[in-house]
Motif scaffolding. Structure first.
Motif, short mmCIF file in Angstrom:
data_model
loop_
_atom_site.label_atom_id
_atom_site.label_comp_id
_atom_site.label_asym_id
_atom_site.label_seq_id
_atom_site.Cartn_x
_atom_site.Cartn_y
_atom_site.Cartn_z
N GLN A 43 0.82 -1.20 0.00
CA GLN A 43 0.00 0.00 0.00
C GLN A 43 0.87 1.26 0.00
N PHE A 55 1.10 5.56 0.65
CA PHE A 55 0.53 6.57 1.54
C PHE A 55 1.18 7.93 1.32
N ASP A 98 -6.50 14.73 3.73
CA ASP A 98 -5.95 13.67 2.88
C ASP A 98 -6.38 12.30 3.41
N TYR A 99 -6.40 12.17 4.73
CA TYR A 99 -6.87 10.93 5.36
C TYR A 99 -8.32 10.65 4.94
N SER A 143 -8.86 9.27 1.43
CA SER A 143 -8.58 7.85 1.35
C SER A 143 -9.67 7.01 2.01
N SER A 152 -12.66 6.61 -0.16
CA SER A 152 -12.38 5.73 -1.29
C SER A 152 -12.17 4.29 -0.84
N SER A 153 -11.71 4.08 0.42
CA SER A 153 -11.45 2.74 0.94
C SER A 153 -12.70 2.09 1.49
N TYR A 193 -8.65 2.50 5.98
CA TYR A 193 -7.77 3.51 5.37
C TYR A 193 -6.67 2.81 4.61
N GLN A 194 -6.61 3.05 3.30
CA GLN A 194 -5.62 2.37 2.47
C GLN A 194 -4.79 3.37 1.67
N GLY A 195 -4.61 4.58 2.25
CA GLY A 195 -3.75 5.57 1.65
C GLY A 195 -4.17 5.92 0.24
N ILE A 196 -3.19 6.00 -0.66
CA ILE A 196 -3.48 6.30 -2.07
C ILE A 196 -3.34 5.03 -2.91
N SER A 217 -8.40 7.38 -6.09
CA SER A 217 -9.55 8.19 -5.78
C SER A 217 -10.10 8.77 -7.08
#
Length: 441
Positions: free
Chosen positions: A87, A89, A112-113, A116, A119-120, A192-195, A199
């Motif tokens: 993953q 981030f 930013d969190y 994610s 989207s997660s 939460y899986q970052g980027i 997105s």
């Protein structure tokens, strides 16, 4: 109030962590270029490039664009679809020693969190109203946890999440066990899986549009909870976590039928009729387009959620309960609900075995005890069959309702409301009565 930075625990208590810096970072003033790196536990410290540290922080000069990758991140911890994936981030990267292992923490801006998380938790192509509602509640929940942490710290040793006697174990699971960071990255907090997952402009637009917007009750930010499917009625907060009623997290039918009131599901007979039927509700849907908005690929491995059924043999059930609880009940004679919440979820369950009788609660303790991962919910009824010569049942059928704790926003119900044309404030008003929206920063 400025936009906060959030510390998110990604990988916890590992002996070794492999990672990649995708942009340049600084460690104690020294510049580290993009590339592959690793840390490992050595003599109770973090070993990085043959140097030992108590703690390491790779600092970001460009918080919203600098990124890194962590390898073999575990997602769906203890769920039936648990797996590992690499993953990526945004933000800074911190390593700490925790319980004889290394924990990796992402230091990321709150907005930013949120991009994610949305989207997660669900498809980034979901409807506008659903994404807006989720942005507001995810932001609210997180800020409420930060304030709650400060309150718990002031309480020192007075805060409890379990009450245990010789005949009863009552536990609830919140995020208070994360003492070294704000939230974890899995379903235990917010997914939460970052980027890692791309997105969309819509998600970014929604987060920007609702920037700083939260749910408020009086002067307090709402502890805005959510689950996949309430099963027809929302549960009250105090029946799942600590015994502190929240006026905006109370029982309410998940429908818009004028004058409708659900039966009293704290009464066993009413709960049984409710669970064995399929009442009208926003979340009672098989609309594939709606479900795809809420259920990611691995969530779609769960086919039944509004009403479900699971069958155990005597051997399977007694072995499962022994493994999951650490208590040998012998052969299981019966599972008896002693107390139900407003949604029909069992709060206290008596397990009667040939060797031991014990009461357990609350809902997640029940779900964890009766499944290899997590039972879909604790709103279930039990049928026993095939008694042997000693009168011991050999088959147990659990018929249940809903997926998750059922408190606050029902994601599938909210998706259906959006599909029917409700805007995000109407969705929030439905799931969080008595709460108002406001801007915190």
């Amino acid at each position: 109030m400025n936009e906060p930075l959030i510390q998110v625990g990604i990988l916890q208590k590992q002996q070794q962590i492999k990672f990649a810096l995708l942009t340049a970072y600084k460690l104690q003033g020294r510049l580290f270029p993009p590339g592959d790196y690793s840390v490992e536990l050595s003599s109770g410290k973090i070993c990085f490039q043959e140097e030992l540290y108590d703690e390491i922080t790779f600092e970001s000069d460009h918080l919203h664009t600098d990124s890194f990758q962590l390898n073999d991140v575990i997602i769906g911890v203890n769920f039936h679809w648990e797996r590992k994936e690499d993953q990526r981030f945004l933000g800074g990267l911190k390593f700490i020693v925790e319980d004889n292992g290394i924990t990796a923490i992402d230091i990321v801006s709150l907005e930013d969190y949120l991009t994610s998380v949305i989207s997660s938790e669900m498809s980034a192509t979901s409807s506008h109203a659903l994404l807006e509602a989720h942005a507001v509640i995810s932001r609210s929940w997180l800020l409420a946890q930060l304030y709650k942490n400060k309150h718990i710290d002031r309480q020192n040793d007075t805060y409890q999440t379990a009450f245990i006697t010789a005949t009863e174990i009552v536990r609830w699971y919140d995020r208070e066990d994360h003492k070294n960071f704000d939230v974890c990255a899995d379903d235990h907090c917010q997914r939460y899986q970052g980027i890692t997952k791309q997105s969309t402009k819509l998600v970014e637009e929604v987060v920007k549009k609702t920037h700083g917007e939260v749910l408020m009750y009086g002067d307090d930010i709402c502890d805005a909870r959510f689950s996949k499917c309430c099963g027809g009625v929302m549960e009250a907060f105090e029946n799942v976590w600590e015994n502190v009623p929240h006026p905006y997290l109370q029982a309410k039918p998940d429908n818009a039928i004028e004058g409708y009131s659900a039966p009293d599901l704290t009464v066993e007979e009413e709960a049984e009729k409710w669970i064995r039927s399929s009442p009208d509700a926003f979340c009672n849907t098989t609309d594939a387009n709606v479900l795809r908005q809420v259920l990611n690929d691995y969530d779609q491995e769960t086919a039944d959620f509004y009403r479900w059924k699971i069958v155990y043999s005597q051997e399977e059930l007694s072995s499962l309960i022994r493994q999951r609880s650490g208590i040998d009940f012998g052969e299981i004679l019966d599972l008896i609900p002693l107390e139900r919440g407003a949604s029909g979820r069992i709060i206290r369950l008596k397990i009667i075995g040939t060797e031991r009788v014990m009461t357990i609660g609350k809902e997640l303790e029940i779900r964890r005890t009766l499944s290899k991962s997590h039972l879909y919910s604790s709103a279930f009824v039990v049928d026993t069959e095939d008694e042997n010569e000693e009168g011991i049942p050999q088959t147990f059928t659990l018929t249940g309702a809903g997926w998750g704790h059922g408190v606050g926003l029902c994601q599938i119900g909210a998706a259906m409301m959006a599909e029917k044309g409700y805007d995000y404030k109407a969705i929030l008003h439905h799931y969080f009565p008595n709460a108002e929206t406001g801007v915190k920063y």
